[in-house]
Scaffold this active site. Sequence first.
Site, PDB file in Angstrom:
ATOM      1  N   LYS A  96     -12.140  -0.994  12.854  1.00  0.00           N
ATOM      2  CA  LYS A  96     -11.301   0.116  13.288  1.00  0.00           C
ATOM      3  C   LYS A  96     -11.892   1.443  12.781  1.00  0.00           C
ATOM      4  O   LYS A  96     -12.521   1.474  11.728  1.00  0.00           O
ATOM      5  CB  LYS A  96      -9.908  -0.119  12.680  1.00  0.00           C
ATOM      6  CG  LYS A  96      -8.815   0.761  13.211  1.00  0.00           C
ATOM      7  CD  LYS A  96      -7.464   0.302  12.632  1.00  0.00           C
ATOM      8  CE  LYS A  96      -6.507   1.479  12.627  1.00  0.00           C
ATOM      9  NZ  LYS A  96      -5.211   1.165  12.042  1.00  0.00           N
ATOM     10  N   LYS A 148      -1.462  -5.342   3.106  1.00  0.00           N
ATOM     11  CA  LYS A 148      -1.590  -4.305   2.078  1.00  0.00           C
ATOM     12  C   LYS A 148      -1.470  -4.886   0.678  1.00  0.00           C
ATOM     13  O   LYS A 148      -2.091  -4.392  -0.254  1.00  0.00           O
ATOM     14  CB  LYS A 148      -0.567  -3.187   2.304  1.00  0.00           C
ATOM     15  CG  LYS A 148      -0.917  -2.352   3.535  1.00  0.00           C
ATOM     16  CD  LYS A 148      -0.142  -1.057   3.594  1.00  0.00           C
ATOM     17  CE  LYS A 148      -0.595  -0.232   4.794  1.00  0.00           C
ATOM     18  NZ  LYS A 148       0.183   0.991   4.958  1.00  0.00           N
ATOM     19  N   LYS A 154      -9.520   6.096   8.505  1.00  0.00           N
ATOM     20  CA  LYS A 154      -8.961   7.425   8.267  1.00  0.00           C
ATOM     21  C   LYS A 154      -9.472   8.051   6.973  1.00  0.00           C
ATOM     22  O   LYS A 154      -9.277   9.216   6.729  1.00  0.00           O
ATOM     23  CB  LYS A 154      -7.447   7.262   8.088  1.00  0.00           C
ATOM     24  CG  LYS A 154      -6.568   7.988   9.077  1.00  0.00           C
ATOM     25  CD  LYS A 154      -5.105   7.766   8.633  1.00  0.00           C
ATOM     26  CE  LYS A 154      -4.119   8.367   9.598  1.00  0.00           C
ATOM     27  NZ  LYS A 154      -2.731   8.293   9.123  1.00  0.00           N
TER      28      LYS A 154
END
Length: 342
Positions: free
Chosen positions: A207, A125, A210
Amino acid sequence: METINAQTTTNTERKKRVFSAIKPTGNPTLGNYIGAMKYWGGMSDEYDCLFAVADLHAITVAIEPKELRENSKRLFALLIALGVDPQKNILFMQSHVPAHAELCWLLNNYTMFGEASRMTQFKDKSRKAPDNVNVGLFDYPVLMAADILLYQTDIVPVGEDQLQHVELCRTIAARFNNRYSPTFAMPEGKVPKFGARVHSLSDPTAKMGKSEGSGDGTVFILDKPEDIMRKFKRAVTDSDSKVKAASDKPGITNLLTIYASLDDCTIEEAEKEFENSDYANFKRRVGEAAVETLRPIREKYEALRKDEGELMRLMQSGAEAASRIAKRTLDKVYKKIGFVRV
Ligand code: TRP
């Protein structure tokens, strides 16, 4: 190991405790459902379950106030719609139980800088948002340790990427228990065996994201049926035409994983079912399975969102139930460290 005597009977009377949480960032996806949320509703028969919306964790990455607010209510209602019955589980908002932030501060003093620095998620991150490498991001796993340890948790269902954080939590718990006396139960991270990882329909090597901008690669749990069908029909496949899982067929493998999870069958059974099917038909059938699984969830969710007062009451009673348990652990911790209590 099964020894039968009166002693073990009393010891096993208490159900094992499960704690897990999910951050209200972005819009929950089919990947979140298959990887984690799907299992939460069914766990209360066997375990004593607490589930939290980890809103305190959500601000370690920049988020707009109205987004945090809406995401939090949405996730809370969605968990109920998914089968986490507030009568059988303790479901609550992390920020409604101040003991989480308090224990986090205390545990900071039993966490080494070097240990926190080694966390892969922190490094990832930090790399992704170099202009917002804040102390909260660094402290994220310690807050997570507080979440888990407050409830004397035995089992922590998590995604694979969170296992390192559960390991750190164990390190902190062991250090505290050794320094003072046994205070925290030793939790164990558990990754669901199957379907833990769902990939993007448009880029099956990535992935399933979201964020709202993920386009047609991401199916959201609350998507309308026509959107779900469109996304599956456009799903990337490959050049041959066999519905078979293989490492050089990431698109088909991903679709088979999704189908097997939705239909509660194995990949092999799914392959068998689509042995004579072309890709178009296969994709349509996976889409239909998703539509049918998600439809009742969306309907229940929509009904819950119509009564905001009731949603707030459920949050309130969840917070009260969680606080009662959390307070017992927190009080012990304060006392053992040597704080004066009144
Ligand atoms: N960090 C977890 C995730 O991103 C969410 C989380 C917060 C959590 N606190 C937790 C998971 C405690 C398990 C236990 O998925």
